[in-house]
Motif scaffolding. Sequence first.
Motif, short mmCIF file in Angstrom:
data_model
loop_
_atom_site.label_atom_id
_atom_site.label_comp_id
_atom_site.label_asym_id
_atom_site.label_seq_id
_atom_site.Cartn_x
_atom_site.Cartn_y
_atom_site.Cartn_z
N ASN A 1 0.83 -1.21 0.00
CA ASN A 1 0.00 0.00 0.00
C ASN A 1 0.86 1.26 0.00
O ASN A 1 0.56 2.24 -0.71
N THR B 1 -4.03 -13.42 -7.41
CA THR B 1 -4.71 -13.53 -6.12
C THR B 1 -3.72 -13.97 -5.04
O THR B 1 -3.80 -13.55 -3.89
N VAL C 1 -3.64 -9.71 -4.00
CA VAL C 1 -4.45 -10.47 -3.04
C VAL C 1 -5.94 -10.47 -3.38
O VAL C 1 -6.57 -11.53 -3.47
N ASN C 2 -6.55 -9.30 -3.61
CA ASN C 2 -7.98 -9.16 -3.85
C ASN C 2 -8.38 -9.80 -5.18
O ASN C 2 -7.83 -9.46 -6.23
N ASP D 1 -11.25 -9.62 -7.00
CA ASP D 1 -11.87 -8.74 -7.99
C ASP D 1 -10.82 -7.86 -8.68
O ASP D 1 -10.90 -7.62 -9.90
N LYS D 2 -9.84 -7.38 -7.91
CA LYS D 2 -8.76 -6.60 -8.53
C LYS D 2 -7.94 -7.47 -9.47
O LYS D 2 -7.54 -7.04 -10.55
#
Length: 441
Positions: free
Chosen positions: A272, A411, A417-418, A420-421
């Motif tokens: 992040n 993923t 990780v996410n 949908d992303k």
Amino acid sequence: MKKQRLVVAGSGSTYTMGMMMSLIEEKDRFPLKEIVFYDIDEQRQERNAKATEILLKERYPELESFSYTTDKAKAFEGADFVFVQIRTGGLAMREQDEQIALRHGVVGQETCGPGGMAYGIRSIKDMIQLVKDIRKYSGDAWILNYTNPAAIVAVALEREFPNDQKLLNICDMPIAIMISYAKLLEVNVWELVPEYFGLNHFGWFTKIYDKEGNDHTERLKNLIIETGFTPEDTEIANDVSWQKTFEQARKMLIDFPEFLPNTYLQYYLYPNQMVEKEDPDHTRARQVIDGRQKRVHDTCDKIIEEGTAENADLHVDIHGVFMVRAAESLAYNLAERFIVIVKNNGIIPNLPKEAMVEVPSLLTSQGPKPFAVGEIPLFYKGLIEGQLAYEQLVVDSYFEKSRQKLIQALTLNRTVVNVDKAKAVVDDMLEANKGYWPEFK
């Protein structure tokens, strides 16, 4: 001492001039009779080649022959060594990779996360074909591969060429980090003896000794924490992005003080923060295009225009020296110690045998002889197994043409990780890489 015929594949690279300076620096230890440039981009290659021709006449007059070509047969016939540094899609595709990832709020970087996935799939096809071409004309040449992302490329090449004992994937990042260690310790980098384990761009130094056997590890850790950590190699020392990267290595050491981290781990441990500091309109790729690429092109143009390299700002860099010294050790059976990528086969017993791990090895005329690492602690094992599964799934996706495995790979990757992303990034990458990627199911 036999003089070698060397081919540089991907000679249009912005690293080529530094490599030529390294060959000049090392010419007594790695003597050459011939250098051949090979690239599919004739125009990009020509600029480097014309400047190199002038440079070699002035500083390597004993070299018997220098030439450049886009013809595979002319390039590879009779080669002793092939240094490979190709970039499928060029810096333009790298910039697009980074922008797509950042648009989805995930790490936009060349070899890590979605960028590494995209670049990896582009590289696999061309690297497999290049190795086949080299082997068609020179079955016994040493192939030293610098092509990124080295981890994914190494997995793919091991699957395609499992019995090729003279194909070696290497990366200069560990030695670039060690240059900074050497500066802090006030010693020559080649006097340091590292112990290291991991995957490419995903590893840790466990010990740093000198050749007399003195252990400098704890002193080095304290120096990094107390005085900071900066890049020292000439190619990256004045680069603001690299300066910030080395600063982050200090934070990683404070947070996880057991081992000294590879700088690339910042993208996986603090994804992040890495996203927040990036600008999609001024990615790392754009910095390279406006920085190193422009500088190298301007330097070559100046050499060509003046007809001399006497006034050119050229220097030896670790990218070139590491490759050349590794070649020396292989060519003349020096059995010198380098950190390289090899098949695990029990080197790290609690990781899969088929993993392509990055560990210290003696480079001999029979190939790398890796040192046993032993079992690694659970935290590092867990991190590596997740990254290894990502890399293997990316390679699976290429050979099986599977969109689903691309989604699984991202993923698992700590930069995404996410789910949908992962889906959204994969779909955008599929669209952007038409013509470079295979047709995925």
